[in-house]
Motif scaffolding. Structure first.
Motif, PDB file in Angstrom:
ATOM      1  N   ARG A 279      34.936  22.166  67.979  1.00  0.00           N
ATOM      2  CA  ARG A 279      33.365  21.957  68.100  1.00  0.00           C
ATOM      3  C   ARG A 279      32.895  21.255  66.734  1.00  0.00           C
ATOM      4  N   ALA A 280      33.526  21.368  65.676  1.00  0.00           N
ATOM      5  CA  ALA A 280      33.304  20.210  64.472  1.00  0.00           C
ATOM      6  C   ALA A 280      33.286  18.831  64.993  1.00  0.00           C
ATOM      7  N   ASP A 281      34.430  18.675  65.841  1.00  0.00           N
ATOM      8  CA  ASP A 281      34.489  17.026  66.193  1.00  0.00           C
ATOM      9  C   ASP A 281      33.500  16.693  67.005  1.00  0.00           C
ATOM     10  N   HIS A 282      33.194  17.726  68.002  1.00  0.00           N
ATOM     11  CA  HIS A 282      32.180  17.289  69.010  1.00  0.00           C
ATOM     12  C   HIS A 282      30.820  17.058  68.330  1.00  0.00           C
ATOM     13  N   LEU A 283      30.552  17.943  67.469  1.00  0.00           N
ATOM     14  CA  LEU A 283      29.232  17.764  66.560  1.00  0.00           C
ATOM     15  C   LEU A 283      29.182  16.313  65.774  1.00  0.00           C
ATOM     16  N   ARG A 284      30.478  16.149  65.366  1.00  0.00           N
ATOM     17  CA  ARG A 284      30.383  14.710  64.446  1.00  0.00           C
ATOM     18  C   ARG A 284      30.490  13.474  65.640  1.00  0.00           C
ATOM     19  N   GLN A 285      30.987  13.789  66.813  1.00  0.00           N
ATOM     20  CA  GLN A 285      30.530  12.698  67.800  1.00  0.00           C
ATOM     21  C   GLN A 285      29.064  12.786  68.138  1.00  0.00           C
ATOM     22  N   ALA A 286      28.337  14.038  68.345  1.00  0.00           N
ATOM     23  CA  ALA A 286      27.108  13.814  68.617  1.00  0.00           C
ATOM     24  C   ALA A 286      26.337  13.218  67.317  1.00  0.00           C
ATOM     25  N   VAL A 287      26.502  13.550  66.121  1.00  0.00           N
ATOM     26  CA  VAL A 287      25.672  12.826  65.153  1.00  0.00           C
ATOM     27  C   VAL A 287      25.932  11.167  65.257  1.00  0.00           C
ATOM     28  N   SER A 288      27.202  10.867  65.449  1.00  0.00           N
ATOM     29  CA  SER A 288      27.396   9.422  65.510  1.00  0.00           C
ATOM     30  C   SER A 288      26.695   8.669  66.593  1.00  0.00           C
ATOM     31  N   HIS A 289      26.633   9.544  67.729  1.00  0.00           N
ATOM     32  CA  HIS A 289      25.889   8.989  68.944  1.00  0.00           C
ATOM     33  C   HIS A 289      24.385   9.120  68.697  1.00  0.00           C
ATOM     34  N   GLY A 290      23.967   9.986  67.925  1.00  0.00           N
ATOM     35  CA  GLY A 290      22.545  10.023  67.486  1.00  0.00           C
ATOM     36  C   GLY A 290      22.133   8.830  66.482  1.00  0.00           C
ATOM     37  N   LEU A 291      23.260   8.416  65.508  1.00  0.00           N
ATOM     38  CA  LEU A 291      22.823   7.354  64.742  1.00  0.00           C
ATOM     39  C   LEU A 291      22.957   6.182  65.490  1.00  0.00           C
ATOM     40  N   ARG A 292      23.714   5.987  66.483  1.00  0.00           N
ATOM     41  CA  ARG A 292      23.527   4.768  67.213  1.00  0.00           C
ATOM     42  C   ARG A 292      22.296   4.717  67.952  1.00  0.00           C
ATOM     43  N   LEU A 293      21.872   5.627  68.762  1.00  0.00           N
ATOM     44  CA  LEU A 293      20.578   5.705  69.405  1.00  0.00           C
ATOM     45  C   LEU A 293      19.330   5.256  68.171  1.00  0.00           C
ATOM     46  N   ALA A 294      19.509   5.757  67.146  1.00  0.00           N
ATOM     47  CA  ALA A 294      18.462   5.527  66.213  1.00  0.00           C
ATOM     48  C   ALA A 294      18.362   4.169  65.855  1.00  0.00           C
ATOM     49  N   VAL A 295      19.028   3.316  65.907  1.00  0.00           N
ATOM     50  CA  VAL A 295      19.146   1.768  65.715  1.00  0.00           C
ATOM     51  C   VAL A 295      19.223   0.949  67.029  1.00  0.00           C
ATOM     52  N   THR A 296      19.049   1.552  68.176  1.00  0.00           N
ATOM     53  CA  THR A 296      19.472   0.808  69.603  1.00  0.00           C
ATOM     54  C   THR A 296      18.201   0.994  70.477  1.00  0.00           C
ATOM     55  N   ASP A 297      17.739   0.042  71.040  1.00  0.00           N
ATOM     56  CA  ASP A 297      16.795  -0.099  71.967  1.00  0.00           C
ATOM     57  C   ASP A 297      17.345   0.500  73.535  1.00  0.00           C
ATOM     58  N   PRO A 298      16.857   1.716  73.889  1.00  0.00           N
ATOM     59  CA  PRO A 298      17.509   2.104  75.115  1.00  0.00           C
ATOM     60  C   PRO A 298      17.557   1.422  76.032  1.00  0.00           C
ATOM     61  N   LEU A 299      16.416   0.582  76.444  1.00  0.00           N
ATOM     62  CA  LEU A 299      16.596  -0.214  77.843  1.00  0.00           C
ATOM     63  C   LEU A 299      17.565  -1.248  77.621  1.00  0.00           C
ATOM     64  N   THR A 300      17.539  -2.078  76.662  1.00  0.00           N
ATOM     65  CA  THR A 300      18.358  -3.201  76.696  1.00  0.00           C
ATOM     66  C   THR A 300      19.886  -3.234  75.904  1.00  0.00           C
ATOM     67  N   GLY A 301      19.846  -2.027  75.006  1.00  0.00           N
ATOM     68  CA  GLY A 301      21.064  -1.966  74.481  1.00  0.00           C
ATOM     69  C   GLY A 301      21.077  -2.734  73.246  1.00  0.00           C
ATOM     70  N   LEU A 302      20.188  -3.509  72.927  1.00  0.00           N
ATOM     71  CA  LEU A 302      20.088  -4.502  71.806  1.00  0.00           C
ATOM     72  C   LEU A 302      19.552  -3.498  70.711  1.00  0.00           C
ATOM     73  N   TYR A 303      19.732  -4.101  69.648  1.00  0.00           N
ATOM     74  CA  TYR A 303      19.308  -3.264  67.869  1.00  0.00           C
ATOM     75  C   TYR A 303      17.654  -3.235  68.087  1.00  0.00           C
ATOM     76  N   ASN A 304      17.248  -2.318  67.644  1.00  0.00           N
ATOM     77  CA  ASN A 304      15.760  -2.108  67.531  1.00  0.00           C
ATOM     78  C   ASN A 304      15.171  -2.715  66.550  1.00  0.00           C
ATOM     79  N   ARG A 305      13.614  -2.660  66.244  1.00  0.00           N
ATOM     80  CA  ARG A 305      13.140  -3.190  65.245  1.00  0.00           C
ATOM     81  C   ARG A 305      13.710  -2.860  63.813  1.00  0.00           C
TER      82      ARG A 305
END
Length: 467
Positions: A279-305
């Motif tokens: 469960r903790a591993d999964h939560l760490r994965q979710a946090v990492s995934h969320g961090l990636r989303l925070a700096v990534t444009d969801p349409l193109t996959g490029l970095y955001n502003r």
């Protein structure tokens, strides 16, 4: 105060004794005399830990534990069941109901406080991960990340003893009670980076690995290494000597097992620790995934502003330190509104994705490329000259325009072009009275060049020229 603990016992004397011990250790406490009150308080106040007596006037401690685990609001609160009974069946029932620990009266204060510290550390870590994960919106109650669910894969157990034959005996004892894959490891192997040693969900470690205190040292070493830092660890002792047991919990053990191993109880404890670790591993994965989303444009996959601004500042700082310049391009799709108006926004998205892919595929890994707004992109080229930067910009213009973008949903293709504004920065020898140029200054000059490129006919590269 370091944490709020709910004491559940029908005898006021027992509650007061526990309260005094816990208050002396700087824990806040609250009390309940029956199961229903305990359940209501747990939901309302979200205690850090619950000390739960087995015998209550309305519900058994086991039933209270089951209800706590069944309620999403309370299922993550650590529960320690306390009883005067030494009955093995009761202990097994408590662990099967989801209790984190089962302690018998009279309580040893040293072990009790060490258990509390250990459980609170694990609870706080998981709570922090869960909060961060929920902040990103990636955590569902069923444990999914990005729509995925946790698969019930067999766990991996590393057994470490002074002699391999001892660990083999543990494995044979548990063989008919666990489904996890077991690996026999020497102490040295447990600390290696090989896949077989470093990918364990749980380690069973003997207290004596050939020298006094060697089991405790191995636990500390496992906690200090990245590959085993998040694994569960259980120390196997000949007997539960209070000081050694407390020290083991404080240096990083999650559990204590005494010899001879009870196969059913050990299997229940192993399942609990592996579930918690997963469960903790999964939560760490979710946090990492969320961090990636925070700096990534969801349409193109490029970095955001947001990412582009921060990274451009770092590129500029390195340029100042090294004395080498960098280039900034601002690229804009020409007449993109016409694509949306003619073919629809889904077609516009296809164009943006295709153009982004062409840009990404024709730049160096060290180059920064981001979608900064709408149909506008930013590219930064570290260690560039005006000649190499202009060559790269013209290449991008050509690659984008030479092949039409297919629109499968419209059964057609559309030709697109880009305009590029280019500027070089920073000015490495500014006049004394002029402030040093920032990355945003270079960006602004590239943006000004873009406006000139678009007003002068589009589908071209324009280099900023100082007035």
């Amino acid at each position: 105060m370091t944490g709020n603990i709910l004491i559940v016992d029908d005898l006021a004397t027992n509650r007061i004794i526990l309260k005094v011990k816990l208050n002396a250790a700087c824990y806040e406490t609250q009390q309940a005399a029956d199961g229903e009150t305990a359940l209501a308080l747990a939901r309302e106040t979200q205690p850090k830990l619950i000390l739960l007596d087995m015998m209550l006037p309305d519900l058994s401690g086991i039933e209270v534990c089951r209800r706590l685990r069944a309620d999403p609001a309370t299922q993550h609160i650590p529960v320690v069941i306390i009883t005067a009974s030494t009955d093995r069946d009761s202990r097994l029932q408590a662990l099967a109901a989801g209790a984190d620990e089962f302690l018998t009266k009279p309580l040893n204060e040293v072990i009790l406080l060490a258990r509390i510290r250990s459980l609170l550390r694990a609870h706080e870590t998981e709570a922090e991960l869960r909060m961060r994960s929920e902040t990103w919106g990636d955590l569902a109650m069923d444990g999914g990340v990005g729509g995925e669910t946790l698969l019930p894969m067999p766990g991996r157990i590393g057994m470490v003893a002074g002699q391999p034959s001892v660990a083999m005996g543990w494995r044979n004892t548990l063989a008919n009670h666990i489904k996890e894959r077991v690996t026999i490891l020497t102490p040295a192997e447990a600390l290696t980076d090989t896949t077989s040693a470093a990918s364990q969900d749980l380690y069973l470690v003997a207290e004596d690995l050939g020298a006094a205190g060697s089991g405790l040292r191995l636990i500390a070493d496992l906690r200090a290494r990245l590959q085993s830092r998040h694994a569960a660890i259980a120390l196997v002792l000949p007997e539960a000597e209070p000081e050694a047991a407390a020290m083991a919990l404080d240096v990083g053990a999650n559990d204590l097992l005494t010899l001879p191993l009870d196969p059913q109880e050990t299997a229940l404890r192993i399942a609990l620790h592996i579930q918690r670790k997963r469960r903790a591993d999964h939560l760490r994965q979710a946090v990492s995934h969320g961090l990636r989303l925070a700096v990534t444009d969801p349409l193109t996959g490029l970095y955001n502003r947001r990412y582009a601004l921060a990274h451009l500042d770092r590129i500029a700082a390195r340029a100042q330190e090294s004395g080498r310049q960098f280039a900034v391009m601002v690229l804009d799709l020409d007449r993109f509104k016409t694509v949306n108006d003619t073919y629809g926004h889904a077609a516009g998205d296809t164009v943006l994705e295709t153009v982004a892919a062409r840009l990404r595929d024709n730049l160096r890994p060290s180059d920064l490329i981001s979608r900064i707004v709408g149909e506008e992109f930013l590219v930064a080229l570290p260690d560039a000259t005006i000649a190499t930067a202009r060559q790269a910009a013209e290449r991008l213009c050509r690659i984008v325009s030479e092949a039409p973008v297919g629109l499968p949903e419209k059964h057609c293709a559309v030709r697109v072009t880009i305009s590029v504004g280019l500027a070089l920065g920073p000015n490495l020898t500014p006049a004394p009275q002029i402030p040093a140029e920032t990355a945003r200054d270079t960006w602004a000059r590239a943006d000004a060049a873009l406006m000139e490129a678009k007003s002068d006919g589009r589908n071209q590269v324009m280099v900023f020229a100082a007035a």
